[in-house]
Design an enzyme around this catalytic site. Structure first.
Site, PDB file in Angstrom:
ATOM      1  N   LYS A  21       0.850  -1.203   0.000  1.00 45.86           N
ATOM      2  CA  LYS A  21       0.000   0.000   0.000  1.00 45.86           C
ATOM      3  C   LYS A  21       0.881   1.248   0.000  1.00 45.86           C
ATOM      4  O   LYS A  21       2.078   1.173   0.296  1.00 45.86           O
ATOM      5  CB  LYS A  21      -0.914  -0.023   1.227  1.00 45.86           C
ATOM      6  CG  LYS A  21      -0.178   0.002   2.565  1.00 45.86           C
ATOM      7  CD  LYS A  21      -1.095  -0.330   3.742  1.00 45.86           C
ATOM      8  CE  LYS A  21      -0.339  -0.357   5.050  1.00 45.86           C
ATOM      9  NZ  LYS A  21      -1.165  -0.847   6.174  1.00 45.86           N
ATOM     10  N   TYR A  67      16.681  30.156   6.701  1.00 41.88           N
ATOM     11  CA  TYR A  67      15.586  30.886   7.359  1.00 41.88           C
ATOM     12  C   TYR A  67      15.735  30.867   8.877  1.00 41.88           C
ATOM     13  O   TYR A  67      15.968  29.817   9.467  1.00 41.88           O
ATOM     14  CB  TYR A  67      14.242  30.249   7.001  1.00 41.88           C
ATOM     15  CG  TYR A  67      13.861  30.392   5.549  1.00 41.88           C
ATOM     16  CD1 TYR A  67      13.692  31.645   4.964  1.00 41.88           C
ATOM     17  CD2 TYR A  67      13.667  29.261   4.759  1.00 41.88           C
ATOM     18  CE1 TYR A  67      13.336  31.772   3.632  1.00 41.88           C
ATOM     19  CE2 TYR A  67      13.306  29.379   3.424  1.00 41.88           C
ATOM     20  CZ  TYR A  67      13.144  30.638   2.864  1.00 41.88           C
ATOM     21  OH  TYR A  67      12.799  30.740   1.542  1.00 41.88           O
TER      22      TYR A  67
HETATM   23  C1  LIG Z   1      -0.330  -1.781   6.883  1.00 45.36           C
HETATM   24  C2  LIG Z   1      -0.858  -3.064   7.416  1.00 45.36           C
HETATM   25  C3  LIG Z   1       0.003  -4.167   7.581  1.00 45.36           C
HETATM   26  C4  LIG Z   1       1.501  -4.086   7.407  1.00 45.36           C
HETATM   27  O1  LIG Z   1       2.086  -3.611   8.595  1.00 45.36           O
HETATM   28  P1  LIG Z   1       3.685  -3.536   8.768  1.00 45.36           P
HETATM   29  O2  LIG Z   1       3.860  -3.102  10.164  1.00 45.36           O
HETATM   30  O3  LIG Z   1       4.149  -2.528   7.785  1.00 45.36           O
HETATM   31  O4  LIG Z   1       4.226  -4.887   8.489  1.00 45.36           O
HETATM   32  C5  LIG Z   1      -0.572  -5.367   7.959  1.00 45.36           C
HETATM   33  N1  LIG Z   1      -1.909  -5.479   8.179  1.00 45.36           N
HETATM   34  C6  LIG Z   1      -2.748  -4.427   8.057  1.00 45.36           C
HETATM   35  C7  LIG Z   1      -4.196  -4.610   8.314  1.00 45.36           C
HETATM   36  C8  LIG Z   1      -2.250  -3.185   7.686  1.00 45.36           C
HETATM   37  O5  LIG Z   1      -3.080  -2.140   7.588  1.00 45.36           O
END
Ligand SMILES: *Cc1c(COP(=O)(O)O)cnc(C)c1O
Length: 397
Positions: free
Chosen positions: A45, A273
């Site tokens: 994702k 800045y």
């Molecule tokens: C994002 C997510 C993961 C992955 O988590 P990591 O800590 O990056 O391994 C797994 N399960 C769900 C439901 C998630 O939303």
């Protein structure tokens, strides 16, 4: 694909880029699968946590991942458009209006609301083939999922829908990176109760899963049939008491630029800045064309180091939108010298974990905020045994 080609063809005016080592992704996938002793679902994702979803998804599968997971239907569609045919899990429910898109792309939804299940059921009956779904129990994350008190009734309702096939049951851990948190054991116990109820209802789904990266690495009881790993696939630590490197995972990403301007300044010279930094002695300053619009958090001004000439050198003064300054002391930098903000140069390495600590955040936020303005270059060196493809640099975007 045409926009990708056009962007690649256009000359880049700035050397600043993100390099992603696909061998590292492959090796991490293989390693996570070995460590967990379970099927690996590669979580890609948010553009594979900023690493580039399509090449990362391919590399993860070459490394042994059996399925992929995304947050949005559009993210799943993009993987299908690129020709990936693995199972793709959508980790939370999209709006009901997205059901046609979801089914057209053959994505596997995670389900918990009766209204969403009803829409899938209708679509599954209309096409004459049930929709495979994974049903989520909220054992303590408190975000989405069926609450335990409603589990029996809701799951029975779902299982009775002819247009749906329950192919998986899952939950999500809230504190798996805390090695001594009692809640992980409590969540797994609640999950087991949910699984027992499913068995009483006559359900025998193929996939039972609970672990994210931290769960997969630190909680053997969380591993089950499948582990859903994101951050570990990228070789990064989930935080808390878990160090990715100690588990043999390697970072895949480098953020690289070059010196664009160099100058010698007298002691006391104030820069950037707010003039929050002054040169401690006579010496050299380098300007590097990367800023907070690229994802270098503004709060890291005066708090991190970069690699220049194989050495760690401090980033000084405020981070600006497009540029940062580096104190080189007595070393004279030259325009065009490579500057590494994250990753290796020579024998030194700046870890994403350092930025996370300096910014009081987590590795996830650092890498997902590397902006679209940074081109991603995918390097594909020595192929892993799983990977017949070899190759030269692959450049996307
Ligand atoms: C994002 C997510 C993961 C992955 O988590 P990591 O800590 O990056 O391994 C797994 N399960 C769900 C439901 C998630 O939303």
């Amino acid at each position: 694909m045409s926009s990708t080609t056009a962007a690649t063809a256009r000359t880049r005016s700035r050397p600043t880029r993100v390099e992603v080592d696909l061998d590292a992704i492959r090796r991490n996938a293989t390693r996570l699968r070995e460590l967990a002793g379970a099927e690996l679902c590669a979580v890609v994702k948010a553009d594979a946590y900023g690493h580039g979803a399509v090449p990362v998804a391919r590399a993860a599968i070459e490394g042994g991942a059996g399925c992929l997971a995304v947050a949005l239907v559009e993210e799943g569609e993009a993987l299908r458009d690129a020709g990936l045919d693995a199972q793709i899990l959508v980790l939370s429910e999209p709006p009901v209006a997205a059901v046609p898109q979801l089914l057209a792309a053959e994505l596997t939804p995670v389900v918990y609301r009766p209204s969403f299940a009803a829409a899938l059921d209708e679509a599954g009956r209309a096409r004459g083939r049930p929709v495979a779904v994974h049903v989520k129990l909220d054992t303590g994350m408190g975000r989405v999922g069926i609450p335990p008190a409603l589990w029996r009734e809701r799951l029975a309702g779902l299982a009775s829908l002819p247009g749906i096939e329950v192919a998986g049951l899952l939950t999500h851990l809230a504190r798996a990176e805390e090695l001594d948190a009692p809640t992980t054991g409590e969540q797994l116990a609640a999950f087991d109760e949910g699984l027992a109820i499913a068995a009483e209802l006559g359900l025998r789904p193929r996939w039972i899963h609970a672990a994210n990266t931290a769960g997969a690495l630190a909680w053997p009881a969380a591993r089950r049939d499948l582990v859903r790993c994101g951050i570990g696939l990228y070789g990064l630590s989930p935080g808390g008491g878990i160090d990715a490197a100690a588990h043999g995972l390697v970072p895949a990403l480098r953020v690289v630029s070059e010196v664009s301007f160099a100058k010698q300044v007298p002691a006391g010279t104030a820069v950037s800045y707010g003039h929050h930094w002054r040169a401690p002695t006579d010496g050299w300053l380098a300007t590097v064309p990367i800023g907070y619009a690229d994802g270098v958090p503004r709060r890291l001004g005066n708090r991190i180091e970069v690699l220049l000439d194989g050495r760690r050198r401090p980033l000084v003064g405020a981070v600006t939108m497009d540029q940062v300054l580096v104190w080189c002391d007595r070393h004279e930098p030259r325009a065009g010298d490579e500057v590494v903000l994250l990753g290796e140069q020579g024998s030194e390495r700046i870890r994403v974990e350092e930025w996370a600590a300096a910014g009081e955040t987590i590795t996830y936020e650092i890498v997902t905020q590397l902006s679209a303005r940074l081109p991603r270059q995918h390097r594909d060196g020595q192929a892993a045994p799983h990977a017949p493809r070899t190759g030269s640099d692959r450049r996307t975007q």
